[in-house]
Design a protein around this motif. Sequence first.
Motif, mmCIF file in Angstrom:
data_model
loop_
_atom_site.group_PDB
_atom_site.id
_atom_site.type_symbol
_atom_site.label_atom_id
_atom_site.label_comp_id
_atom_site.label_asym_id
_atom_site.label_seq_id
_atom_site.Cartn_x
_atom_site.Cartn_y
_atom_site.Cartn_z
ATOM 1 N N PRO A 170 -5.846 -1.341 8.348
ATOM 2 C CA PRO A 170 -6.548 -1.306 7.035
ATOM 3 C C PRO A 170 -7.114 -2.759 6.623
ATOM 4 O O PRO A 170 -7.096 -3.569 7.415
ATOM 5 C CB PRO A 170 -5.406 -0.795 5.958
ATOM 6 N N SER A 171 -7.995 -2.569 5.435
ATOM 7 C CA SER A 171 -8.669 -3.931 5.282
ATOM 8 C C SER A 171 -7.309 -4.976 4.845
ATOM 9 O O SER A 171 -6.510 -4.523 4.157
ATOM 10 C CB SER A 171 -9.401 -3.750 3.941
ATOM 11 N N ASN A 194 -1.414 6.585 2.470
ATOM 12 C CA ASN A 194 -2.512 6.317 2.615
ATOM 13 C C ASN A 194 -2.607 5.835 4.236
ATOM 14 O O ASN A 194 -2.323 4.630 4.484
ATOM 15 C CB ASN A 194 -2.909 5.037 1.645
ATOM 16 N N PRO A 195 -3.479 6.846 5.076
ATOM 17 C CA PRO A 195 -3.441 6.504 6.420
ATOM 18 C C PRO A 195 -4.163 5.447 6.833
ATOM 19 O O PRO A 195 -5.077 4.771 6.261
ATOM 20 C CB PRO A 195 -3.894 7.705 6.957
ATOM 21 N N ARG A 217 -16.093 8.455 3.187
ATOM 22 C CA ARG A 217 -16.325 7.374 2.515
ATOM 23 C C ARG A 217 -17.705 6.850 3.062
ATOM 24 O O ARG A 217 -17.997 6.695 4.134
ATOM 25 C CB ARG A 217 -15.283 6.349 2.800
ATOM 26 N N ILE A 241 -12.709 10.963 12.250
ATOM 27 C CA ILE A 241 -11.179 11.639 11.839
ATOM 28 C C ILE A 241 -11.281 12.714 13.129
ATOM 29 O O ILE A 241 -11.946 13.545 13.158
ATOM 30 C CB ILE A 241 -11.167 12.326 10.515
ATOM 31 N N ARG A 249 1.023 -1.184 -0.004
ATOM 32 C CA ARG A 249 -0.089 0.089 -0.130
ATOM 33 C C ARG A 249 0.906 1.315 0.078
ATOM 34 O O ARG A 249 1.953 1.313 0.686
ATOM 35 C CB ARG A 249 -0.733 -0.038 1.250
ATOM 36 N N THR A 283 -3.905 14.203 11.508
ATOM 37 C CA THR A 283 -5.248 13.799 12.057
ATOM 38 C C THR A 283 -5.126 12.119 12.144
ATOM 39 O O THR A 283 -4.271 11.462 11.392
ATOM 40 C CB THR A 283 -6.367 14.094 11.036
ATOM 41 N N ALA A 339 -7.709 8.656 12.291
ATOM 42 C CA ALA A 339 -8.938 7.964 11.802
ATOM 43 C C ALA A 339 -9.110 7.077 13.003
ATOM 44 O O ALA A 339 -8.288 6.146 13.253
ATOM 45 C CB ALA A 339 -9.087 7.406 10.687
ATOM 46 N N ALA A 354 -10.231 11.704 1.779
ATOM 47 C CA ALA A 354 -9.668 10.601 2.387
ATOM 48 C C ALA A 354 -8.529 10.111 1.708
ATOM 49 O O ALA A 354 -8.899 9.511 0.349
ATOM 50 C CB ALA A 354 -10.579 9.441 2.565
ATOM 51 N N PRO A 355 -7.380 10.092 1.654
ATOM 52 C CA PRO A 355 -6.210 9.950 0.668
ATOM 53 C C PRO A 355 -6.338 8.740 0.042
ATOM 54 O O PRO A 355 -6.271 8.385 -1.113
ATOM 55 C CB PRO A 355 -5.008 9.843 1.542
ATOM 56 N N GLY A 356 -7.117 7.537 0.795
ATOM 57 C CA GLY A 356 -7.301 6.273 0.251
ATOM 58 C C GLY A 356 -8.269 6.150 -0.887
ATOM 59 O O GLY A 356 -8.218 5.088 -1.862
ATOM 60 N N ILE A 372 -16.700 6.651 7.126
ATOM 61 C CA ILE A 372 -15.552 7.553 7.316
ATOM 62 C C ILE A 372 -16.291 8.949 7.533
ATOM 63 O O ILE A 372 -16.888 9.507 6.503
ATOM 64 C CB ILE A 372 -14.270 7.669 6.581
#
Length: 349
Positions: free
Chosen positions: A144-145, A64-65, A197, A102, A60, A119, A121, A230-232, A185
């Motif tokens: 993350p997933s 991407n936080p 999200r 967040i 990843r 920040t 999450a 959301a960066p992702g 999110i």
Amino acid sequence: MRTEYVTITEDRPDEKAIRRAGRILKEGGLVAFPTETVYGLGGDALNPSSSRKIYEAKGRPSDNPLIVHVCRLEDIPPIISREPRGWRELAEAFWPGPLTMIFPKSEIVPKETTGGLDTVAIRFPSHKVAMALIDAAGGYIAAPSANRSGRPSPTMAKFCREDLDGLIDMIIDGGQVGIGLESTIIDLTSDEPTILRPGYITQEMLEKVLEHVEVDTAILSDDSKTPPKAPGMKYRHYAPKGDLSIVEGDQEGVVSYINSQLSALREKGVRTGVICTDETAPLYAADTVKSAGKRSDEEGIARELFRILREFDDEGTEVMFSESFSGSGVGMAIMNRLMKAAGQKIIRL
Ligand code: AMP
Ligand code: MG
């Protein structure tokens, strides 16, 4: 690395195995575990080296936080620098559950975990195995997933195995997850609370608690020039290996459009697939037709979507068409994931 497999379900919590998994996390290792949304790939959220390992195992991008998972409200003040308006009300209404908020982060959360952001999450999951594991790990799991970056999120342990076997220390099999799409999110650090999200907790549900909630406009737009907050969300995601398009229109038009495409593809010997619902499944002439359930049951459709995308990969499907969904309520989250899987390709009849 050899990956250890254990089965721990909500009704049969194996405390010894949970303690062992907690120890792996405390020592800086990685464990994939079930939550009510999708499987997570956990590491100690306060250990920068664990977060680096997560990025590496997933492949990843490190901007991407990760989401920090907690199992007690008292554990939140130490990792935030200010209490944003509304968070306690949202926590009261939706935690434990599939909502990520967040916050401004405190010093003890490493930048490795937040992808360099100020920040953080945070989510408090309701799955009993997840809660027990977070507790056993010391209170903070970055997760993350549990998929390789770009692939659909895993809704069953066998999908974690497909992507991460040999790359992480342990996979906990807790059966099929209940929700099947990642958490909603909400950003509480912007002027207005904003959904970054969409997920199972919908805008309507959030607006029952906070008067007004914005939706990041990049979420459903097919204009890839607007960067999501959301960066992702900017990465191509959930992508099946074949080519997927969504077809939107009235039912009869959609069926006849897709069937005409299928017959042209069949002549060329291309392997085809369709994602649809029980109502229309008998009407399609593809190599594989997959129904996600009854059209009226969007929660059921959410639960099946990622499994279906992965199965098409396993079956070597080259071109896929999907019917479109409502776009409101849980349908907003379904359409968001489908649009990303399709690289925003939507045919409006
Ligand atoms: P995943 O863990 O795979 O569900 O992805 C986590 C999602 O949360 C990604 O889309 C991230 O970009 C988003 N996210 C995590 N931390 C933050 C943050 N501090 N600000 C905005 N989005 C975040
Ligand atoms: Mg993910």
